[in-house]
Design a protein around this motif. Structure first.
Motif, PDB file in Angstrom:
ATOM      1  N   GLU A 146     -71.592  19.078  54.160  1.00 26.54           N
ATOM      2  CA  GLU A 146     -71.324  18.929  52.950  1.00 26.54           C
ATOM      3  C   GLU A 146     -69.822  18.735  52.762  1.00 26.54           C
ATOM      4  O   GLU A 146     -69.970  18.342  50.989  1.00 26.54           O
ATOM      5  N   ASP A 147     -67.955  18.775  53.613  1.00 24.71           N
ATOM      6  CA  ASP A 147     -67.594  17.943  53.079  1.00 24.71           C
ATOM      7  C   ASP A 147     -67.530  16.830  52.808  1.00 24.71           C
ATOM      8  O   ASP A 147     -67.239  15.980  52.325  1.00 24.71           O
ATOM      9  N   LEU A 148     -68.535  15.372  54.068  1.00 18.32           N
ATOM     10  CA  LEU A 148     -68.463  13.893  53.580  1.00 18.32           C
ATOM     11  C   LEU A 148     -69.195  13.826  52.633  1.00 18.32           C
ATOM     12  O   LEU A 148     -68.461  12.858  51.690  1.00 18.32           O
ATOM     13  N   ALA A 149     -69.748  14.541  51.864  1.00 18.50           N
ATOM     14  CA  ALA A 149     -70.558  14.607  51.113  1.00 18.50           C
ATOM     15  C   ALA A 149     -69.945  15.066  49.395  1.00 18.50           C
ATOM     16  O   ALA A 149     -70.358  14.298  48.852  1.00 18.50           O
ATOM     17  N   PHE A 150     -69.469  16.116  49.544  1.00 17.11           N
ATOM     18  CA  PHE A 150     -68.521  16.854  47.747  1.00 17.11           C
ATOM     19  C   PHE A 150     -67.683  16.718  48.450  1.00 17.11           C
ATOM     20  O   PHE A 150     -67.207  17.393  46.851  1.00 17.11           O
ATOM     21  N   LYS A 151     -66.296  16.370  48.868  1.00 15.42           N
ATOM     22  CA  LYS A 151     -65.378  16.679  48.765  1.00 15.42           C
ATOM     23  C   LYS A 151     -64.457  15.839  49.401  1.00 15.42           C
ATOM     24  O   LYS A 151     -64.727  14.281  49.939  1.00 15.42           O
ATOM     25  N   ASP A 152     -63.264  14.767  48.418  1.00  7.88           N
ATOM     26  CA  ASP A 152     -62.738  14.153  48.611  1.00  7.88           C
ATOM     27  C   ASP A 152     -62.122  13.686  50.062  1.00  7.88           C
ATOM     28  O   ASP A 152     -62.076  14.989  50.706  1.00  7.88           O
ATOM     29  N   VAL A 153     -60.787  13.209  50.414  1.00  7.83           N
ATOM     30  CA  VAL A 153     -60.124  12.911  52.363  1.00  7.83           C
ATOM     31  C   VAL A 153     -59.400  14.388  51.614  1.00  7.83           C
ATOM     32  O   VAL A 153     -59.261  15.180  53.034  1.00  7.83           O
ATOM     33  N   TYR A 154     -58.592  14.543  50.440  1.00  8.25           N
ATOM     34  CA  TYR A 154     -57.535  15.364  50.791  1.00  8.25           C
ATOM     35  C   TYR A 154     -58.386  17.042  50.914  1.00  8.25           C
ATOM     36  O   TYR A 154     -57.997  17.878  50.950  1.00  8.25           O
ATOM     37  N   GLY A 155     -59.626  17.121  50.125  1.00  7.29           N
ATOM     38  CA  GLY A 155     -60.528  18.442  50.429  1.00  7.29           C
ATOM     39  C   GLY A 155     -60.305  18.913  51.999  1.00  7.29           C
ATOM     40  O   GLY A 155     -60.527  19.578  52.030  1.00  7.29           O
ATOM     41  N   ARG A 156     -60.879  17.326  52.723  1.00  7.43           N
ATOM     42  CA  ARG A 156     -61.340  17.761  53.961  1.00  7.43           C
ATOM     43  C   ARG A 156     -60.236  17.654  54.651  1.00  7.43           C
ATOM     44  O   ARG A 156     -59.931  18.869  55.333  1.00  7.43           O
ATOM     45  N   ILE A 157     -59.246  17.536  54.299  1.00 10.06           N
ATOM     46  CA  ILE A 157     -57.721  17.742  54.993  1.00 10.06           C
ATOM     47  C   ILE A 157     -57.797  19.504  54.870  1.00 10.06           C
ATOM     48  O   ILE A 157     -56.759  19.916  55.595  1.00 10.06           O
ATOM     49  N   ALA A 158     -57.445  19.225  53.716  1.00 12.76           N
ATOM     50  CA  ALA A 158     -56.366  20.618  53.009  1.00 12.76           C
ATOM     51  C   ALA A 158     -57.164  22.076  53.698  1.00 12.76           C
ATOM     52  O   ALA A 158     -57.401  23.018  54.611  1.00 12.76           O
ATOM     53  N   ARG A 159     -59.050  21.947  54.358  1.00 14.32           N
ATOM     54  CA  ARG A 159     -59.290  23.021  54.842  1.00 14.32           C
ATOM     55  C   ARG A 159     -60.049  22.639  56.031  1.00 14.32           C
ATOM     56  O   ARG A 159     -59.578  23.694  56.939  1.00 14.32           O
ATOM     57  N   LEU A 160     -59.408  21.405  56.817  1.00 12.34           N
ATOM     58  CA  LEU A 160     -58.941  21.986  58.389  1.00 12.34           C
ATOM     59  C   LEU A 160     -58.111  22.114  58.564  1.00 12.34           C
ATOM     60  O   LEU A 160     -57.882  22.774  59.387  1.00 12.34           O
ATOM     61  N   LEU A 161     -56.789  21.807  57.689  1.00 17.19           N
ATOM     62  CA  LEU A 161     -55.330  22.892  58.419  1.00 17.19           C
ATOM     63  C   LEU A 161     -55.553  24.543  57.894  1.00 17.19           C
ATOM     64  O   LEU A 161     -55.284  25.049  58.793  1.00 17.19           O
ATOM     65  N   THR A 162     -56.402  24.585  57.113  1.00 13.60           N
ATOM     66  CA  THR A 162     -56.627  26.109  56.766  1.00 13.60           C
ATOM     67  C   THR A 162     -57.313  26.850  57.242  1.00 13.60           C
ATOM     68  O   THR A 162     -57.604  27.852  57.901  1.00 13.60           O
ATOM     69  N   GLU A 163     -58.448  26.025  58.050  1.00 11.44           N
ATOM     70  CA  GLU A 163     -59.246  26.796  59.460  1.00 11.44           C
ATOM     71  C   GLU A 163     -58.244  26.559  60.868  1.00 11.44           C
ATOM     72  O   GLU A 163     -58.604  27.616  61.444  1.00 11.44           O
ATOM     73  N   LEU A 164     -57.312  25.699  61.268  1.00 10.29           N
ATOM     74  CA  LEU A 164     -56.834  25.658  62.559  1.00 10.29           C
ATOM     75  C   LEU A 164     -55.589  26.098  62.410  1.00 10.29           C
ATOM     76  O   LEU A 164     -55.364  26.901  63.593  1.00 10.29           O
ATOM     77  N   LYS A 165     -55.264  26.705  61.053  1.00  8.95           N
ATOM     78  CA  LYS A 165     -53.829  27.910  60.891  1.00  8.95           C
ATOM     79  C   LYS A 165     -54.256  28.835  61.920  1.00  8.95           C
ATOM     80  O   LYS A 165     -54.739  30.203  61.462  1.00  8.95           O
ATOM     81  N   ASN A 166     -52.975  29.787  62.058  1.00 10.31           N
ATOM     82  CA  ASN A 166     -53.013  31.104  62.862  1.00 10.31           C
ATOM     83  C   ASN A 166     -52.406  31.851  61.831  1.00 10.31           C
ATOM     84  O   ASN A 166     -52.245  31.746  60.449  1.00 10.31           O
ATOM     85  N   GLU A 167     -52.042  33.661  61.619  1.00 12.65           N
ATOM     86  CA  GLU A 167     -51.235  34.368  61.223  1.00 12.65           C
ATOM     87  C   GLU A 167     -50.214  33.871  60.504  1.00 12.65           C
ATOM     88  O   GLU A 167     -49.820  34.380  59.419  1.00 12.65           O
ATOM     89  N   GLU A 168     -49.161  32.848  61.604  1.00  8.68           N
ATOM     90  CA  GLU A 168     -47.994  32.550  60.126  1.00  8.68           C
ATOM     91  C   GLU A 168     -48.472  31.012  60.004  1.00  8.68           C
ATOM     92  O   GLU A 168     -47.347  30.908  59.871  1.00  8.68           O
TER      93      GLU A 168
END
Length: 221
Positions: A146-168
């Protein structure tokens, strides 16, 4: 690379795949498994390999990679202690669907298909647990598609960072721009430009390879 009898049998009890098994059933799995250690950047399996082993990671980290005809790579999955891979070929005996490469010195528990199938025959819930793990991986793969099909590169990067971040709001995994590019299916140059713009805009800060999210990432960039 070296192999030896398993030293971390109790570790198996912590793995979701083996949840619900009794002590004696865990011991049966220990009896047919062994450990292998690999140095960093070792190819454990190649895409298309015909192998018959299930790998459970004890220590370290490994990435599942796929490559297109132009040679561009994309990271399909990241394996850490407790994760396992090889179960699809393990079940259907088809060639491996991706390559797996260690990203640091790593140790694995290895179980051969024939021995494990005998245990599964006696413990059907093992197959159910394996199916649950496969469903989870399918969901992850669906998100990637879905990311590759519907999101631009920035959107995919933003999602990756959001998923990998911890509580801080810190991404403690040390990611280079090249690795981010592999993860999101983009060029390193494009990723470098976006990361630079996020830093200049005060959204993120990089320190010793770790990324701190200073403020919520914009919906669009």
């Amino acid at each position: 690379m070296r192999s030896s009898p398993p030293e971390n049998g109790s570790f198996l009890k912590q793995i979701p795949l083996f949840s619900g098994l009794t002590e004696s059933e865990i011991q049966k799995i220990e009896a047919v498994s062994f450990e292998k250690s690999f140095l960093k950047d070792t190819v454990i399996i190649n895409e298309g390999d015909e192998t018959n082993s299930l790998y459970i990671i004890l220590k370290g980290r490994a990435d599942a990679l796929s490559m297109d005809q132009s040679g561009r790579q994309i990271i399909l999955n990241v394996f850490r202690p407790g994760d396992y891979f090889g179960e699809m070929s393990f079940i259907d005996a088809e060639p491996r669907s991706a390559a797996v490469i260690t990203k640091e010195k790593s140790k694995f528990i290895v179980i051969k298909r024939e021995a494990f199938q005998k245990i599964i025959a006696e413990n059907p819930e093992l197959m159910l647990n394996m199916m649950k793990g496969l469903v989870w991986k399918i969901r992850v793969a669906t998100k990637q598609i879905e990311d590759l099909a519907f999101k631009d590169v920035y959107g995919r990067i933003a999602r990756l960072l959001t998923e990998l971040k911890n509580e801080e709001d810190v991404v403690t995994e040390k990611l280079t721009n090249t690795e981010i590019a592999f993860r999101v299916g983009a060029s390193r140059e494009m990723v470098s430009r976006i990361i630079s713009e996020l830093k200049n805009g005060g959204y993120i800060e990089k320190n010793r390879g770790m990324i701190q999210l200073k403020s919520p990432l914009p919906y669009q960039f």
